[in-house]
Motif scaffolding. Structure first.
Motif, mmCIF file in Angstrom:
data_model
loop_
_atom_site.group_PDB
_atom_site.id
_atom_site.type_symbol
_atom_site.label_atom_id
_atom_site.label_comp_id
_atom_site.label_asym_id
_atom_site.label_seq_id
_atom_site.Cartn_x
_atom_site.Cartn_y
_atom_site.Cartn_z
ATOM 1 N N ILE A 173 63.125 17.528 17.548
ATOM 2 C CA ILE A 173 63.124 16.268 18.294
ATOM 3 C C ILE A 173 64.359 16.156 19.188
ATOM 4 O O ILE A 173 64.248 15.816 20.375
ATOM 5 N N LEU B 125 58.978 19.319 20.626
ATOM 6 C CA LEU B 125 58.590 18.145 19.841
ATOM 7 C C LEU B 125 57.523 18.504 18.819
ATOM 8 O O LEU B 125 57.546 18.014 17.689
ATOM 9 N N ARG C 232 59.309 8.516 16.142
ATOM 10 C CA ARG C 232 59.305 9.349 14.932
ATOM 11 C C ARG C 232 60.669 9.385 14.260
ATOM 12 O O ARG C 232 60.767 9.382 13.027
ATOM 13 N N ASN D 82 57.021 8.775 21.877
ATOM 14 C CA ASN D 82 56.526 9.073 20.527
ATOM 15 C C ASN D 82 57.600 9.747 19.686
ATOM 16 O O ASN D 82 57.719 9.482 18.485
ATOM 17 N N ALA D 83 58.389 10.613 20.320
ATOM 18 C CA ALA D 83 59.482 11.283 19.610
ATOM 19 C C ALA D 83 60.536 10.278 19.162
ATOM 20 O O ALA D 83 61.040 10.346 18.036
ATOM 21 N N ASP E 65 58.896 19.955 15.648
ATOM 22 C CA ASP E 65 59.889 19.092 14.977
ATOM 23 C C ASP E 65 61.320 19.301 15.469
ATOM 24 O O ASP E 65 62.276 18.996 14.746
#
Length: 686
Positions: free
Chosen positions: A141, A136, A172, A168-169, A139
């Protein structure tokens, strides 16, 4: 004790005075240094001292050393430590393996991290958290979320930290479905929901646009911290609910703790930027000043944006000048603000200043500067900025490609626009729209329609910009039936027509002489009482087709909105003249004289080497007006000495005798009469 209290100096003194140091004392000091980024390097020196004192490091030693390497993100030292781990036989230690995994993840080496993870037998939750966090953080994800679900399949129970990471991922990437599924699992797992996990849930719902659920989660937090308040205010700001965000901010201000920070003020200013500055923006600015946060680049950027949205350029410039440490986001906001205010010269000047001061430019700055060059038809500056995009490698960014296509098209170089578009491997909708707009601008309606077919073949969903370019192309090309089809297709696909779409459609019908249909569309539009341009377009066509009744009705609608509209009075006078209503012509001319109505003069500008000269009738303020008039006299003399050339240009009935010279008046408008030499010379950077 001293190390736990962050007193490294005292801890080192105690260590130095210890008569017989052992592995435990070394490990204590190494562990202390490994937690401090400013002293982490000292931890590596202690391993050699241990060797000198014939002390053998253990698993705890390597765990701390690997944490130190992770803290300073030094992969080379980390890999050397791994070699020592293998040498001393601790590669099978789960704690050491987890530290290795965390070190490689923190250093961005996911390949090595995954290799270490694959070698761990009986992976515990710490190992899973480390590898998920590493993906994560870098990046990855999708890979991180996939690892989370793999962990569940292996029967490992997530902790609240695990859930916080993956939520949180989801926020995003806007994966609402996955976020809701994880929330459901939290509910049924009976895990203790701590404040960080509640904040992660709140952030996920707000980021995914479910403000109602976000407010529900926020209301259930017993003691929300500043992160909770900021997340909720930001969510409301992004959702466009400025009033609710302001209410929440007022509620926060009424509490003793927590106190708003720069992120709180930035969020609430951003939320209310679309509202009247005198009611919200300026009072908030006053509170920011009293809090001592006015010079914060984070807060200053939102204040600059707010003032530009309210048309207050002077206040935006004041804020900008007060911020000493300007970042690229602030510079971009200023450049885009000037561009939106149609002050292209200031936008280009600021872009040059930004480059001269050594600030790193990004794709957003380049796109803003290129858009300004497009709007002002500044081809040379646009070409120089294009070279900057090539040097920095941002020419491959979709936003920059779209701006380049738009800039070259608006400067008349359609071939360059086509060339740039052809180099884009997988254009997004904005890039397609830029090329579509280029064809529309150049009157190439057939090419625009073919390009639209390509957009549909690539399974992209057309937006308002797409249909605006298509309707404009049909209007200029006279494709009435195709224009009607696109109008219906746009509405069927849920794309709301704006005032510009209605303007194109009215223009299309009026040019075809379908005045009844044009009037019907105007009446049905929600902008009939806001946009006099729609009725003025109909009036202009009524002059062309000599439809007095409909023209008078259109004129009445415009004048009811703006009684002193000069263009409407002139068009109505022409309509009366074309239909033989000379008393009406006299009445219109009398009104024009009584109102002292004047049409705003048009501007023209031309590039001369490193200067831009702006011309207009009605004044003689241009500094080179005498040179321009002298050149016109010289050209007139050349024409008189070449009667053969004149005979080809003028009709036989025209008088070829010299006529008295009439001065051509030239001016520079207030916002463009400054010398451009500095801007041009500065743009020629290497």
């Amino acid at each position: 004790m001293y190390s736990r209290c962050n007193s490294l100096f005292d801890a080192k003194k105690v260590f130095d005075k210890t008569p017989r140091r052992n592995v435990v004392s070394y490990n204590a000091l190494i562990s202390a240094y490994s937690r401090d980024p400013y002293h982490a390097n000292i931890a590596f020196r202690l391993i050699s001292k241990m060797d000198c004192e014939r002390l053998r490091p253990n698993g705890a030693t390597f765990t701390s050393l690997l944490q130190a390497a992770s803290l300073i993100e030094d992969r080379l030292i980390g890999s050397l430590l791994q070699a020592l781990v293998v040498k001393y036989g601790f590669l099978g230690d789960v704690c050491v393996q987890t530290s290795l995994l965390g070190m490689y993840s923190n250093c961005g080496d996911l390949e090595s991290a995954n290799e270490v993870f694959g070698c761990i037998d009986g992976k515990d939750i710490v190992a899973w958290n480390s590898t998920i966090f590493g993906n994560l953080r870098n990046d990855k994800i999708r890979e991180g979320l996939a690892l989370f679900f793999d962990m569940l399949m292996c029967g490992v129970s997530p902790t609240s930290f695990t859930y916080s990471m993956v939520l949180n991922a989801c926020g995003r990437v806007g994966n609402y479905g996955c976020g809701k599924a994880i929330h459901a699992r939290i509910v049924v797992s009976n895990i203790v929901v701590d404040l960080p996990l509640q904040n992660a849930l709140l952030d996920m719902y707000c980021s995914c646009g479910d403000i109602e659920m976000g407010l529900n989660v926020f209301s259930r937090i017993e003691s929300p911290d500043l992160v909770s308040w900021n997340s909720m205010i930001v969510g409301l700001a992004e959702h466009g609910d400025g009033m609710k965000a302001m209410e929440l901010f007022v509620e926060l201000k009424g509490m003793s703790l927590p106190k708003p920070d720069e992120y709180t003020f930035a969020a609430v200013v951003s939320a209310t930027s679309a509202l009247l500055a005198s009611d919200y923006g300026k009072p908030l600015h006053g509170q920011i000043s009293r809090s001592g946060l006015e010079s914060s680049v984070f807060v200053g950027t939102t204040l600059v944006s707010m003032y530009f949205k309210n048309g207050d350029t002077e206040s935006a410039e004041t804020i900008f000048s007060m911020i000493l440490k300007k970042d690229v986001v602030l510079w971009t906001e200023m450049i885009m603000g000037y561009s939106r205010m149609a002050d292209g010269e200031s936008a280009i000047r600021l872009f040059v200043e930004m480059c001269q001061k050594g600030h790193k430019i990004d794709s957003f700055v380049l796109s803003g500067a290129l858009s300004t060059c497009a709007d002002l038809a500044m081809l040379k500056q646009g070409e120089v900025i294009h070279s900057q995009a090539l040097k920095t490698g941002y020419d491959v960014e979709m936003s920059v490609c779209g701006s380049l296509i738009d800039m070259y098209a608006k400067n008349g170089n359609l071939q360059a626009a086509q060339s740039i578009f052809s180099l884009v491997s997988n254009p997004d909708l904005k890039c397609w729209n830029a090329m579509l707009g280029a064809y529309s601008l150049h009157g190439m309606a057939e090419d625009a329609l073919k390009l639209f077919e390509e957009i549909l073949k690539h399974e992209l969903r057309p937006d308002q910009v797409t249909f605006l370019s298509l309707l404009s192309a049909c209007s200029h090309g006279g494709f009435v039936e195709r224009g009607k089809f696109l109008w219906c297709y746009m509405k069927e696909n849920g794309c709301t027509a704006g005032p510009k779409h209605y303007s194109c459609m009215v223009s299309l019908l009026c040019r075809a002489g379908l005045l009844e249909e044009a009037e019907k569309i105007i009446i049905e539009s929600p902008y009939s009482e806001e946009c006099p341009e729609l009725w003025r377009t109909l009036l202009s066509s009524c002059v062309t087709y000599r439809n007095l009744e409909k023209g008078m009705h259109a004129a009445e609608q415009v004048l009811s909105l703006c009684s002193r509209d000069s263009a409407t009075h002139v068009l109505l006078s022409n309509l009366y003249a074309d239909t033989g209503r000379w008393e009406g012509v006299a009445e219109m001319r009398r009104k024009i004289r009584d109102f002292t109505l004047e049409k705003d003069p048009g501007l023209s500008w031309t590039e001369d080497k490193n200067n831009i000269h702006v011309f207009s009738s009605g004044d003689q303020l241009h500094p080179m007006v005498n040179d321009a008039q002298a050149e016109l006299i010289r050209l007139q003399g050349n024409m008189r000495r070449s009667p053969g050339t004149l005979n080809k240009i003028l009709s036989p009935k025209q008088d070829l005798e010299p006529r008295p010279y009439r001065q051509v008046q030239v001016q520079s408008p207030p916002n463009m009469n400054r010398d451009r030499n500095l801007v041009w010379q500065s743009l020629n950077f290497t």
